[in-house]
Scaffold this motif. Structure first.
Motif, PDB file in Angstrom:
ATOM      1  N   GLN A  60       0.801  -1.230   0.000  1.00 15.84           N
ATOM      2  CA  GLN A  60       0.000   0.000   0.000  1.00 15.84           C
ATOM      3  C   GLN A  60       0.828   1.272   0.000  1.00 15.84           C
ATOM      4  OE1 GLN A  60      -2.965  -0.087   3.157  1.00 15.84           O
ATOM      5  NE2 GLN A  60      -3.012  -2.318   3.080  1.00 15.84           N
ATOM      6  N   VAL A  61       1.983   1.251   0.719  1.00 18.83           N
ATOM      7  CA  VAL A  61       2.863   2.426   0.765  1.00 18.83           C
ATOM      8  C   VAL A  61       4.286   1.996   0.452  1.00 18.83           C
ATOM      9  CG1 VAL A  61       1.549   3.900   2.356  1.00 18.83           C
ATOM     10  CG2 VAL A  61       3.103   2.175   3.283  1.00 18.83           C
ATOM     11  N   ASP A  62       5.127   2.984   0.146  1.00 18.52           N
ATOM     12  CA  ASP A  62       6.498   2.707  -0.269  1.00 18.52           C
ATOM     13  C   ASP A  62       7.354   2.390   0.962  1.00 18.52           C
ATOM     14  OD1 ASP A  62       8.888   2.508  -1.556  1.00 18.52           O
ATOM     15  OD2 ASP A  62       9.115   4.678  -1.881  1.00 18.52           O
ATOM     16  N   THR A  63       7.331   1.137   1.405  1.00 19.79           N
ATOM     17  CA  THR A  63       8.123   0.692   2.547  1.00 19.79           C
ATOM     18  C   THR A  63       8.463  -0.783   2.342  1.00 19.79           C
ATOM     19  OG1 THR A  63       8.238   0.682   4.964  1.00 19.79           O
ATOM     20  CG2 THR A  63       6.142   0.024   3.994  1.00 19.79           C
ATOM     21  N   SER A  64       9.143  -1.373   3.321  1.00 20.10           N
ATOM     22  CA  SER A  64       9.462  -2.806   3.215  1.00 20.10           C
ATOM     23  C   SER A  64       9.431  -3.422   4.600  1.00 20.10           C
ATOM     24  CB  SER A  64      10.847  -2.992   2.596  1.00 20.10           C
ATOM     25  OG  SER A  64      11.827  -2.534   3.518  1.00 20.10           O
ATOM     26  N   HIS A  65       9.246  -4.736   4.639  1.00 16.26           N
ATOM     27  CA  HIS A  65       9.269  -5.477   5.904  1.00 16.26           C
ATOM     28  C   HIS A  65      10.588  -5.207   6.629  1.00 16.26           C
ATOM     29  CE1 HIS A  65       8.833  -8.783   8.751  1.00 16.26           C
ATOM     30  NE2 HIS A  65      10.037  -9.201   8.382  1.00 16.26           N
ATOM     31  N   ASP A  66      11.687  -5.285   5.906  1.00 17.14           N
ATOM     32  CA  ASP A  66      12.999  -5.143   6.543  1.00 17.14           C
ATOM     33  C   ASP A  66      13.188  -3.746   7.148  1.00 17.14           C
ATOM     34  OD1 ASP A  66      13.513  -7.704   5.858  1.00 17.14           O
ATOM     35  OD2 ASP A  66      14.825  -7.241   4.157  1.00 17.14           O
ATOM     36  N   TRP A  67      12.751  -2.707   6.432  1.00 21.01           N
ATOM     37  CA  TRP A  67      12.883  -1.338   6.950  1.00 21.01           C
ATOM     38  C   TRP A  67      12.088  -1.209   8.241  1.00 21.01           C
ATOM     39  CZ3 TRP A  67      10.608   2.997   8.796  1.00 21.01           C
ATOM     40  CH2 TRP A  67      11.345   4.173   8.790  1.00 21.01           C
ATOM     41  N   ILE A  68      10.857  -1.696   8.250  1.00 23.16           N
ATOM     42  CA  ILE A  68       9.996  -1.548   9.443  1.00 23.16           C
ATOM     43  C   ILE A  68      10.597  -2.317  10.619  1.00 23.16           C
ATOM     44  CG2 ILE A  68       7.695  -1.943  10.399  1.00 23.16           C
ATOM     45  CD1 ILE A  68       6.585  -1.739   7.512  1.00 23.16           C
ATOM     46  N   VAL A  69      11.090  -3.536  10.367  1.00 26.00           N
ATOM     47  CA  VAL A  69      11.657  -4.340  11.457  1.00 26.00           C
ATOM     48  C   VAL A  69      12.910  -3.661  12.008  1.00 26.00           C
ATOM     49  CG1 VAL A  69      12.754  -6.544  12.036  1.00 26.00           C
ATOM     50  CG2 VAL A  69      10.673  -6.519  10.645  1.00 26.00           C
ATOM     51  N   GLU A  70      13.764  -3.179  11.100  1.00 24.78           N
ATOM     52  CA  GLU A  70      15.018  -2.569  11.556  1.00 24.78           C
ATOM     53  C   GLU A  70      14.762  -1.296  12.372  1.00 24.78           C
ATOM     54  OE1 GLU A  70      17.858  -1.643   8.402  1.00 24.78           O
ATOM     55  OE2 GLU A  70      18.619  -0.097   9.779  1.00 24.78           O
ATOM     56  N   ARG A  71      13.818  -0.465  11.953  1.00 27.50           N
ATOM     57  CA  ARG A  71      13.602   0.822  12.634  1.00 27.50           C
ATOM     58  C   ARG A  71      12.670   0.729  13.832  1.00 27.50           C
ATOM     59  NH1 ARG A  71      15.816   5.396   9.722  1.00 27.50           N
ATOM     60  NH2 ARG A  71      16.994   4.396   8.064  1.00 27.50           N
ATOM     61  N   THR A  72      11.801  -0.296  13.866  1.00 26.08           N
ATOM     62  CA  THR A  72      10.775  -0.325  14.921  1.00 26.08           C
ATOM     63  C   THR A  72      10.665  -1.660  15.675  1.00 26.08           C
ATOM     64  OG1 THR A  72       8.966  -1.183  13.535  1.00 26.08           O
ATOM     65  CG2 THR A  72       9.345   1.187  13.457  1.00 26.08           C
ATOM     66  N   GLY A  73      11.076  -2.764  15.065  1.00 20.21           N
ATOM     67  CA  GLY A  73      10.872  -4.082  15.657  1.00 20.21           C
ATOM     68  C   GLY A  73       9.505  -4.683  15.358  1.00 20.21           C
ATOM     69  N   ILE A  74       8.690  -3.941  14.622  1.00 22.44           N
ATOM     70  CA  ILE A  74       7.318  -4.395  14.354  1.00 22.44           C
ATOM     71  C   ILE A  74       7.299  -5.350  13.144  1.00 22.44           C
ATOM     72  CG2 ILE A  74       4.998  -3.652  13.598  1.00 22.44           C
ATOM     73  CD1 ILE A  74       5.669  -0.923  15.070  1.00 22.44           C
ATOM     74  N   HIS A  75       6.596  -6.492  13.298  1.00 19.72           N
ATOM     75  CA  HIS A  75       6.416  -7.447  12.192  1.00 19.72           C
ATOM     76  C   HIS A  75       4.978  -7.423  11.660  1.00 19.72           C
ATOM     77  CE1 HIS A  75      10.170 -10.067  12.683  1.00 19.72           C
ATOM     78  NE2 HIS A  75      10.294  -9.077  13.545  1.00 19.72           N
ATOM     79  N   GLN A  76       4.038  -7.154  12.565  1.00 19.27           N
ATOM     80  CA  GLN A  76       2.622  -7.215  12.194  1.00 19.27           C
ATOM     81  C   GLN A  76       1.808  -6.402  13.189  1.00 19.27           C
ATOM     82  OE1 GLN A  76       1.867 -11.527  12.811  1.00 19.27           O
ATOM     83  NE2 GLN A  76       0.824 -10.932  14.687  1.00 19.27           N
TER      84      GLN A  76
END
Ligand code: ACO
Length: 319
Positions: A25-41
């Motif tokens: 939906q938006v310009d991001t990636s699983h790896d970016w979110i995990v690295e910056r926040t720890g969030i998977h879902q």
């Protein structure tokens, strides 16, 4: 007179949105979110589920765990940023849904991500003053309803859920101390772009200056840890469990480091729940109580930081 937690409960909506789904939906990636926040879902409430419905499911579990009847409850405090309605309060809606018809006081507390810590402190003070014996304290949020799903710097952070505790009067603590703070000068760093009185252009949506919030959160949480330990004449090593607000794994790790605490003694749910605002601490607490990590005699430190800014801590002994 003291208060103690007699039972916990929680609820997560069944729909899970993964990082991979978000990346469509938006310009991001699983790896970016995990690295910056720890969030998977994160969990997302169904259209028919409002904050009071999530609260009801969590409250029923907490009531059952406490071994009491709903009509023994003599105080209901709900922490939420996302109430069903302008009024009645979500606490009154919950009271009706629980079938509590004994006339007990019921009201909401609004302190965003610090809401549960605020609500627990309010209920603890009611009990210490002899004005309640069985308080139902809930954090419940449908943050997905105020998320701008086109803002990639923000929409990756939030989830929906609810957690609840029954706080009861006790001869021994229980809740050892609570510390609450706020500083409205930071109102613009993390806010919703409108409201009932001020109006809003279109739908409400959160706005956040992420890296500024991050830096102040880490510094402020350091200070609340120091304040809590000093007020109780405790050493860092006296704390068995840290149950932090689940905003970002890097903020949580910084607080654990401040406490000299292994991450094995920190309850982490941000990977699965994301940031559920006022619901995050009671959700994490219930998780660690139900899986047997938190046991009788353990000293538990809860801390939170959120919009306002607001921040606070609750230190308690698990009875
Ligand atoms: N995917 C990919 N790239 C992204 C995304 C994304 N979802 N979001 C932002 N970026 C880009 C930015 O555009 C920027 O690109 P640029 O360098 O080309 O300009 C780059 O990534 C870095 O952006 P920052 O905002 O500096 O990234 P940061 O490392 O600060 O992480 C985040 C952002 C995750 C929001 C972080 O600041 C954070 O967690 N802050 C804490 C806020 C928080 O937790 N708030 C909740 C309420 S308060 C509380 O509960 C504590």
């Amino acid at each position: 007179m003291y208060s103690r937690v007699q039972g916990t409960g929680s609820y997560l909506p069944s729909r899970i949105m993964t990082n991979h789904e978000l990346a469509e939906q938006v310009d991001t990636s699983h790896d970016w979110i995990v690295e910056r926040t720890g969030i998977h879902q994160r969990h997302i409430a169904a259209r028919h589920e409002n904050s009071s419905d999530l609260a009801l499911a969590a409250a029923l579990q907490a009531i059952s765990a406490a071994g009491i009847e709903a009509d023994e409850i003599d105080l209901i405090v709900v922490a939420t940023t996302t109430p069903d309605l302008v009024f009645p309060s979500t606490a009154c809606l919950l009271q009706q849904k629980l079938g509590v018809a004994n006339g007990c006081p019921a009201f909401d507390v609004q302190a965003v991500c610090s809401g549960f810590v605020y609500a627990l402190s309010v209920a603890d003070n009611f009990i210490r003053a002899g004005q309640a014996k069985f308080a139902l304290v809930v954090g419940t949020e449908t943050m997905s309803r105020i998320t701008d799903w086109s803002d990639r710097s923000n929409c990756i952070l939030w989830g929906d859920g609810a957690g609840a505790v029954i706080l009861t009067a006790s001869d021994t603590p229980g809740v050892i101390s609570t510390h609450l703070h706020a500083d409205g000068r930071y109102r613009d760093l993390l806010c919703v772009n409108g409201g009932v009185s001020s109006g809003a252009d279109g739908a409400y949506a959160m706005r956040m200056q992420g890296s500024a919030v991050f830096k102040i959160a880490v510094k402020t949480l350091d200070a609340i840890v120091d304040e809590t330990l000093a007020a109780n004449n405790l050493q860092k090593s006296d704390i068995n469990w840290l149950v932090p607000h689940q905003a970002n794994i890097r903020i949580i790790q910084a607080t654990a480091k401040k406490l000299g605490m292994s991450m094995n003694n920190v309850v982490v749910t941000v990977d699965k729940h994301a940031n559920t605002s006022a619901a995050s601490i009671p959700l994490a607490l219930d998780t660690a109580v139900r899986d047997g990590r938190i046991r009788s005699g353990d000293v538990v430190l809860m801390e939170a930081f959120g919009g306002g800014f607001t921040w606070g801590s609750v230190l308690l002994k698990w009875v």
